[in-house]
Design a protein around this motif. Structure first.
Motif, PDB file in Angstrom:
ATOM      1  N   GLY A 186       0.787  -1.216   0.000  1.00  0.00           N
ATOM      2  CA  GLY A 186       0.000   0.000   0.000  1.00  0.00           C
ATOM      3  C   GLY A 186       0.821   1.268   0.000  1.00  0.00           C
ATOM      4  O   GLY A 186       2.020   1.275  -0.296  1.00  0.00           O
ATOM      5  N   VAL A 187       0.144   2.356   0.373  1.00  0.00           N
ATOM      6  CA  VAL A 187       0.742   3.686   0.454  1.00  0.00           C
ATOM      7  C   VAL A 187       0.490   4.219   1.854  1.00  0.00           C
ATOM      8  O   VAL A 187      -0.621   4.098   2.384  1.00  0.00           O
ATOM      9  CB  VAL A 187       0.126   4.639  -0.590  1.00  0.00           C
ATOM     10  CG1 VAL A 187       0.774   6.011  -0.531  1.00  0.00           C
ATOM     11  CG2 VAL A 187       0.240   4.055  -1.992  1.00  0.00           C
ATOM     12  N   TYR A 188       1.516   4.837   2.443  1.00  0.00           N
ATOM     13  CA  TYR A 188       1.436   5.277   3.828  1.00  0.00           C
ATOM     14  C   TYR A 188       1.904   6.723   3.957  1.00  0.00           C
ATOM     15  O   TYR A 188       2.791   7.175   3.234  1.00  0.00           O
ATOM     16  CB  TYR A 188       2.296   4.381   4.729  1.00  0.00           C
ATOM     17  CG  TYR A 188       2.086   2.918   4.439  1.00  0.00           C
ATOM     18  CD1 TYR A 188       0.974   2.237   4.931  1.00  0.00           C
ATOM     19  CD2 TYR A 188       2.976   2.230   3.615  1.00  0.00           C
ATOM     20  CE1 TYR A 188       0.764   0.906   4.620  1.00  0.00           C
ATOM     21  CE2 TYR A 188       2.772   0.898   3.301  1.00  0.00           C
ATOM     22  CZ  TYR A 188       1.658   0.240   3.806  1.00  0.00           C
ATOM     23  OH  TYR A 188       1.446  -1.071   3.488  1.00  0.00           O
ATOM     24  N   ARG A 189       1.314   7.403   4.930  1.00  0.00           N
ATOM     25  CA  ARG A 189       1.719   8.768   5.270  1.00  0.00           C
ATOM     26  C   ARG A 189       2.457   8.696   6.605  1.00  0.00           C
ATOM     27  O   ARG A 189       1.927   8.200   7.603  1.00  0.00           O
ATOM     28  CB  ARG A 189       0.487   9.655   5.376  1.00  0.00           C
ATOM     29  CG  ARG A 189       0.756  11.152   5.429  1.00  0.00           C
ATOM     30  CD  ARG A 189      -0.569  11.889   5.251  1.00  0.00           C
ATOM     31  NE  ARG A 189      -0.402  13.323   5.135  1.00  0.00           N
ATOM     32  CZ  ARG A 189      -0.825  14.200   6.044  1.00  0.00           C
ATOM     33  NH1 ARG A 189      -1.399  13.768   7.163  1.00  0.00           N
ATOM     34  NH2 ARG A 189      -0.666  15.491   5.852  1.00  0.00           N
ATOM     35  N   ILE A 190       3.685   9.192   6.612  1.00  0.00           N
ATOM     36  CA  ILE A 190       4.548   9.089   7.781  1.00  0.00           C
ATOM     37  C   ILE A 190       4.682  10.456   8.443  1.00  0.00           C
ATOM     38  O   ILE A 190       5.028  11.438   7.778  1.00  0.00           O
ATOM     39  CB  ILE A 190       5.945   8.576   7.407  1.00  0.00           C
ATOM     40  CG1 ILE A 190       5.860   7.276   6.592  1.00  0.00           C
ATOM     41  CG2 ILE A 190       6.805   8.397   8.647  1.00  0.00           C
ATOM     42  CD1 ILE A 190       5.242   6.109   7.315  1.00  0.00           C
ATOM     43  N   ASP A 191       4.419  10.522   9.746  1.00  0.00           N
ATOM     44  CA  ASP A 191       4.647  11.727  10.528  1.00  0.00           C
ATOM     45  C   ASP A 191       6.093  11.684  11.014  1.00  0.00           C
ATOM     46  O   ASP A 191       6.458  10.808  11.804  1.00  0.00           O
ATOM     47  CB  ASP A 191       3.677  11.775  11.708  1.00  0.00           C
ATOM     48  CG  ASP A 191       3.754  13.085  12.476  1.00  0.00           C
ATOM     49  OD1 ASP A 191       4.868  13.506  12.827  1.00  0.00           O
ATOM     50  OD2 ASP A 191       2.686  13.669  12.757  1.00  0.00           O
ATOM     51  N   THR A 192       6.920  12.617  10.545  1.00  0.00           N
ATOM     52  CA  THR A 192       8.347  12.547  10.863  1.00  0.00           C
ATOM     53  C   THR A 192       8.657  12.961  12.299  1.00  0.00           C
ATOM     54  O   THR A 192       9.743  12.676  12.802  1.00  0.00           O
ATOM     55  CB  THR A 192       9.165  13.429   9.901  1.00  0.00           C
ATOM     56  OG1 THR A 192       8.706  14.786   9.993  1.00  0.00           O
ATOM     57  CG2 THR A 192       9.025  12.936   8.471  1.00  0.00           C
ATOM     58  N   THR A 206       6.478  12.181  15.056  1.00  0.00           N
ATOM     59  CA  THR A 206       6.029  11.102  15.954  1.00  0.00           C
ATOM     60  C   THR A 206       6.433   9.719  15.467  1.00  0.00           C
ATOM     61  O   THR A 206       6.278   8.736  16.199  1.00  0.00           O
ATOM     62  CB  THR A 206       4.502  11.149  16.108  1.00  0.00           C
ATOM     63  OG1 THR A 206       3.897  10.905  14.811  1.00  0.00           O
ATOM     64  CG2 THR A 206       4.046  12.505  16.619  1.00  0.00           C
ATOM     65  N   LEU A 207       6.930   9.635  14.224  1.00  0.00           N
ATOM     66  CA  LEU A 207       7.305   8.368  13.596  1.00  0.00           C
ATOM     67  C   LEU A 207       6.128   7.389  13.564  1.00  0.00           C
ATOM     68  O   LEU A 207       6.276   6.188  13.777  1.00  0.00           O
ATOM     69  CB  LEU A 207       8.503   7.737  14.316  1.00  0.00           C
ATOM     70  CG  LEU A 207       9.792   8.576  14.323  1.00  0.00           C
ATOM     71  CD1 LEU A 207      10.894   7.860  15.091  1.00  0.00           C
ATOM     72  CD2 LEU A 207      10.248   8.889  12.900  1.00  0.00           C
ATOM     73  N   THR A 208       4.961   7.940  13.281  1.00  0.00           N
ATOM     74  CA  THR A 208       3.766   7.114  13.150  1.00  0.00           C
ATOM     75  C   THR A 208       3.379   6.979  11.685  1.00  0.00           C
ATOM     76  O   THR A 208       3.681   7.850  10.861  1.00  0.00           O
ATOM     77  CB  THR A 208       2.589   7.708  13.931  1.00  0.00           C
ATOM     78  OG1 THR A 208       2.398   9.082  13.541  1.00  0.00           O
ATOM     79  CG2 THR A 208       2.868   7.648  15.433  1.00  0.00           C
ATOM     80  N   ARG A 209       2.688   5.901  11.377  1.00  0.00           N
ATOM     81  CA  ARG A 209       2.313   5.552  10.006  1.00  0.00           C
ATOM     82  C   ARG A 209       0.804   5.475   9.885  1.00  0.00           C
ATOM     83  O   ARG A 209       0.147   4.815  10.681  1.00  0.00           O
ATOM     84  CB  ARG A 209       2.943   4.197   9.647  1.00  0.00           C
ATOM     85  CG  ARG A 209       2.738   3.766   8.207  1.00  0.00           C
ATOM     86  CD  ARG A 209       3.227   2.333   8.004  1.00  0.00           C
ATOM     87  NE  ARG A 209       2.237   1.353   8.439  1.00  0.00           N
ATOM     88  CZ  ARG A 209       2.517   0.263   9.135  1.00  0.00           C
ATOM     89  NH1 ARG A 209       3.756   0.001   9.504  1.00  0.00           N
ATOM     90  NH2 ARG A 209       1.552  -0.568   9.485  1.00  0.00           N
ATOM     91  N   THR A 210       0.260   6.144   8.859  1.00  0.00           N
ATOM     92  CA  THR A 210      -1.165   6.082   8.562  1.00  0.00           C
ATOM     93  C   THR A 210      -1.346   5.558   7.146  1.00  0.00           C
ATOM     94  O   THR A 210      -0.653   6.003   6.225  1.00  0.00           O
ATOM     95  CB  THR A 210      -1.812   7.483   8.663  1.00  0.00           C
ATOM     96  OG1 THR A 210      -1.546   8.035   9.952  1.00  0.00           O
ATOM     97  CG2 THR A 210      -3.311   7.402   8.443  1.00  0.00           C
ATOM     98  N   THR A 211      -2.258   4.637   6.956  1.00  0.00           N
ATOM     99  CA  THR A 211      -2.488   4.078   5.622  1.00  0.00           C
ATOM    100  C   THR A 211      -3.289   5.051   4.765  1.00  0.00           C
ATOM    101  O   THR A 211      -4.351   5.531   5.171  1.00  0.00           O
ATOM    102  CB  THR A 211      -3.232   2.743   5.709  1.00  0.00           C
ATOM    103  OG1 THR A 211      -2.445   1.814   6.457  1.00  0.00           O
ATOM    104  CG2 THR A 211      -3.494   2.167   4.321  1.00  0.00           C
TER     105      THR A 211
END
Length: 308
Positions: free
Chosen positions: A233-239, A241-246
């Motif tokens: 898939g494709v993910y959005r990364i918060d640089t 908090t180092l969290t990943r959202t699909t």
């Protein structure tokens, strides 16, 4: 060719930008540059125009040798040459092109060529020190340092960093990190030293991915976010908090980038044709998708020199 459709959100049809809280995407004018592997050219069009020869705004044709199967294109500003194009090819080469006002450029406009080996997939330039980093899918990052920032011909390989499945690199000017994506991981590196002493040092920051990471691009709606594609898939990364959202769950996405307007530009391999890893279609989440008959696009980029 199979027909691919862009997943513009969930089943209810909401755009991905809205689902992620970045606001509703809207129509905006910008150009798209793409690596096209059948003609083996970088081609750029107004994203609202048909992707025909007559509408090409700019192109670069490298010829043969290690330049076959172009795999990456991006644009950066330099003090010495103004705007340059950074290019990588699975055939083995990476390089810097002096992007001039000429509409159709060729190999004689290359300022520097490197041969990192291992199927190069991406290339980035570190501003202020003029270093180059490439990612090769056989498992490493290659670092090139110059003896003179204003003279790319002085670049020489100074470091090799192991990263399994290395596919993408991107400089982050806010955090001063080089991000790199590989097999099941996105990692941040600090850049230390200058000239031939330039080195990457792991910054002890990483984000786990479900599969083999592929593309790494900015989300131009937010400088604190990155967009990463992998096997699933494709993910959005918060640089921060180092969290990943699909963003979307779909396989074979070779590139994905988001314009400041919220419009997404992507390429998804269709599994058919002369290059099963490519597609004749560049997908757009607001404008109509653009298909070029007989083409095999691998990556599509928003035309900008901005890092974020």
């Amino acid at each position: 060719m199979k027909r691919r459709s862009l997943l513009k959100g969930a089943a209810i049809g909401a755009p991905a930008a809205l689902l992620l809280g970045t606001g509703t995407a809207h129509a905006a004018a910008f150009s798209v540059a793409a690596t096209e592997q059948v003609q083996n050219k970088v081609l750029m069009w107004d994203k609202d125009a048909a992707f025909t020869d007559a509408n090409v705004q700019w192109s670069w044709t490298p010829g043969a040798g290690g330049w076959y199967n172009l795999s990456d294109i991006r644009f950066r500003n330099t003090a010495a040459f103004g705007e340059v194009a950074l290019v990588a090819a699975s055939g083995g080469n990476v390089g810097i092109v002096d992007k001039t006002t000429e509409q159709h450029q060729e190999l004689n406009d290359v300022l520097w060529t490197g041969a990192p080996g291992g199927n190069p997939h991406a290339i980035e330039r570190i501003p202020d020190i003029g270093a180059i980093v490439s990612a090769s899918s056989e498992g490493f990052l290659a670092v090139y340092g110059p003896t003179a920032i204003s003279d790319p011909s002085t670049l020489a390989r100074v470091q090799t960093v192991t990263l399994a499945g290395a596919h993408g690199v991107l400089w982050d000017p806010s955090l001063r990190h080089l991000w790199a994506v590989g097999d099941k991981t996105l990692r941040a590196y600090n850049v230390t030293g200058t000239y031939r002493n330039t080195r990457l040092v792991y910054a002890n920051k990483s984000v786990a991915l479900p599969g083999l990471g592929h593309d790494l691009q900015p989300d131009y709606t937010d400088p604190g976010k990155l967009l990463v594609t992998d096997t699933y898939g494709v993910y959005r990364i918060d640089t921060a908090t180092l969290t990943r959202t699909t963003v979307v769950t779909e396989g074979s996405v070779k590139s994905w980038v988001r314009h400041a307007s919220g419009e997404d530009v992507s390429v998804k391999a269709d599994g058919v044709g002369s290059r099963t890893w490519g597609s004749p279609t560049v997908r757009l989440s607001v404008a109509a998708d653009k298909t070029r008959s007989g083409a095999e696009f691998y990556k599509a980029r928003i035309y900008t020199t901005a890092f974020e």
